[in-house]
Scaffold this active site. Sequence first.
Site, PDB file in Angstrom:
ATOM      1  N   SER A 124      20.640  -8.622 -36.191  1.00 63.19           N
ATOM      2  CA  SER A 124      21.487  -9.679 -36.738  1.00 63.19           C
ATOM      3  C   SER A 124      22.778  -9.084 -37.279  1.00 63.19           C
ATOM      4  O   SER A 124      22.795  -7.946 -37.775  1.00 63.19           O
ATOM      5  CB  SER A 124      20.724 -10.346 -37.882  1.00 63.19           C
ATOM      6  OG  SER A 124      21.592 -11.131 -38.659  1.00 63.19           O
ATOM      7  N   TYR A 148      15.082 -10.248 -45.797  1.00 64.14           N
ATOM      8  CA  TYR A 148      15.168 -10.520 -44.353  1.00 64.14           C
ATOM      9  C   TYR A 148      16.169  -9.568 -43.686  1.00 64.14           C
ATOM     10  O   TYR A 148      15.859  -8.904 -42.697  1.00 64.14           O
ATOM     11  CB  TYR A 148      15.573 -11.979 -44.093  1.00 64.14           C
ATOM     12  CG  TYR A 148      16.046 -12.199 -42.672  1.00 64.14           C
ATOM     13  CD1 TYR A 148      15.133 -12.222 -41.619  1.00 64.14           C
ATOM     14  CD2 TYR A 148      17.408 -12.326 -42.366  1.00 64.14           C
ATOM     15  CE1 TYR A 148      15.561 -12.376 -40.300  1.00 64.14           C
ATOM     16  CE2 TYR A 148      17.842 -12.476 -41.060  1.00 64.14           C
ATOM     17  CZ  TYR A 148      16.916 -12.504 -40.034  1.00 64.14           C
ATOM     18  OH  TYR A 148      17.350 -12.648 -38.740  1.00 64.14           O
ATOM     19  N   LYS A 152      15.843  -6.195 -40.785  1.00 66.28           N
ATOM     20  CA  LYS A 152      16.587  -5.950 -39.538  1.00 66.28           C
ATOM     21  C   LYS A 152      17.190  -4.537 -39.558  1.00 66.28           C
ATOM     22  O   LYS A 152      17.103  -3.797 -38.573  1.00 66.28           O
ATOM     23  CB  LYS A 152      17.687  -7.005 -39.363  1.00 66.28           C
ATOM     24  CG  LYS A 152      17.146  -8.402 -39.099  1.00 66.28           C
ATOM     25  CD  LYS A 152      16.360  -8.461 -37.806  1.00 66.28           C
ATOM     26  CE  LYS A 152      15.690  -9.790 -37.588  1.00 66.28           C
ATOM     27  NZ  LYS A 152      14.705  -9.785 -36.499  1.00 66.28           N
TER      28      LYS A 152
HETATM   29  P1  NAD Z   1      12.164 -18.706 -34.418  1.00 71.59           P
HETATM   30  O1  NAD Z   1      11.441 -18.767 -35.712  1.00 71.59           O
HETATM   31  O2  NAD Z   1      12.499 -19.990 -33.739  1.00 71.59           O
HETATM   32  O3  NAD Z   1      11.360 -17.781 -33.391  1.00 71.59           O
HETATM   33  C1  NAD Z   1      10.581 -16.686 -33.793  1.00 71.59           C
HETATM   34  C2  NAD Z   1       9.214 -16.840 -33.130  1.00 71.59           C
HETATM   35  O4  NAD Z   1       8.401 -15.737 -33.498  1.00 71.59           O
HETATM   36  C3  NAD Z   1       8.475 -18.102 -33.578  1.00 71.59           C
HETATM   37  O5  NAD Z   1       8.051 -18.791 -32.435  1.00 71.59           O
HETATM   38  C4  NAD Z   1       7.288 -17.576 -34.394  1.00 71.59           C
HETATM   39  O6  NAD Z   1       6.161 -18.413 -34.260  1.00 71.59           O
HETATM   40  C5  NAD Z   1       7.089 -16.200 -33.803  1.00 71.59           C
HETATM   41  N1  NAD Z   1       6.493 -15.175 -34.681  1.00 71.59           N
HETATM   42  C6  NAD Z   1       6.889 -14.794 -35.915  1.00 71.59           C
HETATM   43  N2  NAD Z   1       6.126 -13.774 -36.369  1.00 71.59           N
HETATM   44  C7  NAD Z   1       5.224 -13.496 -35.378  1.00 71.59           C
HETATM   45  C8  NAD Z   1       4.179 -12.565 -35.219  1.00 71.59           C
HETATM   46  N3  NAD Z   1       3.875 -11.682 -36.188  1.00 71.59           N
HETATM   47  N4  NAD Z   1       3.474 -12.566 -34.075  1.00 71.59           N
HETATM   48  C9  NAD Z   1       3.752 -13.450 -33.085  1.00 71.59           C
HETATM   49  N5  NAD Z   1       4.707 -14.368 -33.175  1.00 71.59           N
HETATM   50  C10 NAD Z   1       5.455 -14.388 -34.307  1.00 71.59           C
HETATM   51  O7  NAD Z   1      13.495 -17.836 -34.655  1.00 71.59           O
HETATM   52  P2  NAD Z   1      14.738 -17.583 -33.695  1.00 71.59           P
HETATM   53  O8  NAD Z   1      15.924 -18.240 -34.291  1.00 71.59           O
HETATM   54  O9  NAD Z   1      14.370 -17.865 -32.294  1.00 71.59           O
HETATM   55  O10 NAD Z   1      14.931 -16.017 -33.914  1.00 71.59           O
HETATM   56  C11 NAD Z   1      14.384 -15.050 -33.031  1.00 71.59           C
HETATM   57  C12 NAD Z   1      14.707 -13.663 -33.545  1.00 71.59           C
HETATM   58  O11 NAD Z   1      16.117 -13.527 -33.667  1.00 71.59           O
HETATM   59  C13 NAD Z   1      14.136 -13.364 -34.936  1.00 71.59           C
HETATM   60  O12 NAD Z   1      13.717 -12.021 -34.974  1.00 71.59           O
HETATM   61  C14 NAD Z   1      15.325 -13.581 -35.845  1.00 71.59           C
HETATM   62  O13 NAD Z   1      15.224 -12.838 -37.025  1.00 71.59           O
HETATM   63  C15 NAD Z   1      16.469 -13.098 -34.973  1.00 71.59           C
HETATM   64  N6  NAD Z   1      17.776 -13.665 -35.352  1.00 71.59           N
HETATM   65  C16 NAD Z   1      17.923 -15.021 -35.419  1.00 71.59           C
HETATM   66  C17 NAD Z   1      19.155 -15.561 -35.815  1.00 71.59           C
HETATM   67  C18 NAD Z   1      19.342 -17.056 -35.922  1.00 71.59           C
HETATM   68  O14 NAD Z   1      20.307 -17.468 -36.574  1.00 71.59           O
HETATM   69  N7  NAD Z   1      18.502 -17.880 -35.332  1.00 71.59           N
HETATM   70  C19 NAD Z   1      20.230 -14.705 -36.128  1.00 71.59           C
HETATM   71  C20 NAD Z   1      20.035 -13.329 -36.027  1.00 71.59           C
HETATM   72  C21 NAD Z   1      18.799 -12.816 -35.632  1.00 71.59           C
HETATM   73  N1  UFG Z   2      26.976 -23.864 -44.849  1.00 73.04           N
HETATM   74  C1  UFG Z   2      27.396 -25.026 -45.477  1.00 73.04           C
HETATM   75  N2  UFG Z   2      26.461 -25.978 -45.714  1.00 73.04           N
HETATM   76  C2  UFG Z   2      25.140 -25.859 -45.360  1.00 73.04           C
HETATM   77  C3  UFG Z   2      24.740 -24.661 -44.697  1.00 73.04           C
HETATM   78  C4  UFG Z   2      25.686 -23.688 -44.458  1.00 73.04           C
HETATM   79  O1  UFG Z   2      28.557 -25.180 -45.829  1.00 73.04           O
HETATM   80  O2  UFG Z   2      24.345 -26.756 -45.620  1.00 73.04           O
HETATM   81  C5  UFG Z   2      27.994 -22.829 -44.567  1.00 73.04           C
HETATM   82  C6  UFG Z   2      27.649 -21.458 -45.152  1.00 73.04           C
HETATM   83  O3  UFG Z   2      28.104 -21.345 -46.461  1.00 73.04           O
HETATM   84  C7  UFG Z   2      28.356 -20.524 -44.161  1.00 73.04           C
HETATM   85  C8  UFG Z   2      28.289 -21.298 -42.832  1.00 73.04           C
HETATM   86  O4  UFG Z   2      28.041 -22.647 -43.181  1.00 73.04           O
HETATM   87  O5  UFG Z   2      29.710 -20.388 -44.515  1.00 73.04           O
HETATM   88  C9  UFG Z   2      27.178 -20.802 -41.914  1.00 73.04           C
HETATM   89  O6  UFG Z   2      25.947 -20.795 -42.640  1.00 73.04           O
HETATM   90  P1  UFG Z   2      24.537 -20.594 -41.904  1.00 73.04           P
HETATM   91  O7  UFG Z   2      23.488 -20.714 -42.952  1.00 73.04           O
HETATM   92  O8  UFG Z   2      24.451 -21.496 -40.724  1.00 73.04           O
HETATM   93  O9  UFG Z   2      24.639 -19.117 -41.318  1.00 73.04           O
HETATM   94  P2  UFG Z   2      24.833 -17.710 -42.058  1.00 73.04           P
HETATM   95  O10 UFG Z   2      25.995 -17.062 -41.407  1.00 73.04           O
HETATM   96  O11 UFG Z   2      24.861 -17.836 -43.523  1.00 73.04           O
HETATM   97  O12 UFG Z   2      23.473 -16.970 -41.693  1.00 73.04           O
HETATM   98  C10 UFG Z   2      23.055 -16.823 -40.339  1.00 73.04           C
HETATM   99  C11 UFG Z   2      21.534 -16.691 -40.280  1.00 73.04           C
HETATM  100  C12 UFG Z   2      21.100 -15.395 -40.918  1.00 73.04           C
HETATM  101  C13 UFG Z   2      21.832 -14.257 -40.288  1.00 73.04           C
HETATM  102  C14 UFG Z   2      23.336 -14.473 -40.400  1.00 73.04           C
HETATM  103  C15 UFG Z   2      24.127 -13.383 -39.712  1.00 73.04           C
HETATM  104  O13 UFG Z   2      20.913 -17.755 -40.972  1.00 73.04           O
HETATM  105  O14 UFG Z   2      19.724 -15.220 -40.650  1.00 73.04           O
HETATM  106  O15 UFG Z   2      23.673 -15.728 -39.767  1.00 73.04           O
HETATM  107  O16 UFG Z   2      23.785 -13.304 -38.387  1.00 73.04           O
HETATM  108  F1  UFG Z   2      21.510 -13.122 -40.954  1.00 73.04           F
END
Ligand code: NAD
Ligand code: UFG
Length: 331
Positions: A124, A148, A152
């Site tokens: 991330s 969290y 990472k």
């Molecule tokens: P998500 O929660 O939709 O998907 C994660 C999946 O992993 C889920 O289906 C959950 O059931 C499964 N899971 C969790 N722990 C497990 C375990 N121990 N064994 C088997 N299955 C397990 O999340 P996502 O948004 O698809 O994110 C996927 C990956 O990308 C994550 O590692 C997350 O940290 C990373 N990531 C997501 C974002 C974002 O904004 N969505 C940003 C940066 C990184």
């Molecule tokens: N925001 C609002 N209102 C809301 C939610 C968010 O104004 O209800 C704003 C936040 O302050 C930020 C922007 O919208 O300025 C984006 O916020 P998000 O929560 O959508 O995303 P972040 O960038 O804060 O965090 C995301 C993921 C994290 C990851 C990070 C960097 O949630 O897991 O991106 O990749 F670590």
Amino acid sequence: MNILVTGGAGYIGSHTCISLQMAGHSVIVVDNLCNSKVDTLNKVRQITDKEITFYQMDVTDETAMEKIFSNHHIDGVIHFAGLKAVGESVLEPSKYYYNNIVSTIILAKVCLKYNVWRFVFSSSATVYGDNEAPFNENMPLLPTTNPYGETKAMSERILTDIVKANPAFSVSLLRYFNPVGAHESGLIGEAPNGIPNNLMPYVTQVAKGKIEKLKVLGNDYSTVDGTGVRDYIHVMDLAEGHVAALDNLTEGIHIYNLGTGQGTSVLELVKAFEQANDIVVPYEIGGRRPGDIASCYANTSKAKRELGWTAKRNIIDMCRDAWRFEKNYKE
Ligand code: NAD
Ligand code: UFG
């Protein structure tokens, strides 16, 4: 190739299964369904008209992982499985450290035991901490504001050390910026449990009338309009980035930003959503959220140069596809 996708029933994993199958790869999914539904995989099958092998298992269960690796010839792994709620990680740190770190260690260990040399990891942009945007892959990892984010950064370090000790291991650390949107079919998308933490799902639920109005979390940042700036990336572009990373993987450790390189403020995103979908999104200005930074966006030149990948979809596409999914989604 036969690709094991951990967390493949989740938001990014399910979209990546589509891109993998469209590129000709076979997919095996392992997911414990702690944050997803098995029906999502049926939707993926419907979209691609291809089979997916599914195991409902926990990646922290080494015996279960060994069973999968001995049942199949696996060419590569994409490790999405993880817990991702920033706020929850502050309240329950040990749950996050255990799940996210132990799953990564076990998976890497089993890969080495079964001679699986390709490994792609979901990292991330949060690992950049408060470096100054645009972020590039050579910047130092800075402390994040929550467990969290630390999971990472630690997983990245652990995988880097494992590669040092096993030079034939080929690992790609993909640092995602802000994935949003949904598959163009509207069949799968982002469906968070409870009140969304992230901006786009919050906006779609306000548009749907499930939530009365959006709270803009701070308008006194030093950005174009005072609201937070992020690099939103369409989830299908992100999915295609994984296929590019896998197809171009070579020995050693490789780090790539997956973003668009384009910053969008909260108010700009609201305006784009209204324009894309001809719908009004009521909002009010609130205070800053602890831990938030002003601006987070990528320098994307390394992924372009080495993977031949760039994001193709724009913010209007992201807003339109996010809304198409939410509009039709029934819990
Ligand atoms: P998500 O929660 O939709 O998907 C994660 C999946 O992993 C889920 O289906 C959950 O059931 C499964 N899971 C969790 N722990 C497990 C375990 N121990 N064994 C088997 N299955 C397990 O999340 P996502 O948004 O698809 O994110 C996927 C990956 O990308 C994550 O590692 C997350 O940290 C990373 N990531 C997501 C974002 C974002 O904004 N969505 C940003 C940066 C990184
Ligand atoms: N925001 C609002 N209102 C809301 C939610 C968010 O104004 O209800 C704003 C936040 O302050 C930020 C922007 O919208 O300025 C984006 O916020 P998000 O929560 O959508 O995303 P972040 O960038 O804060 O965090 C995301 C993921 C994290 C990851 C990070 C960097 O949630 O897991 O991106 O990749 F670590």
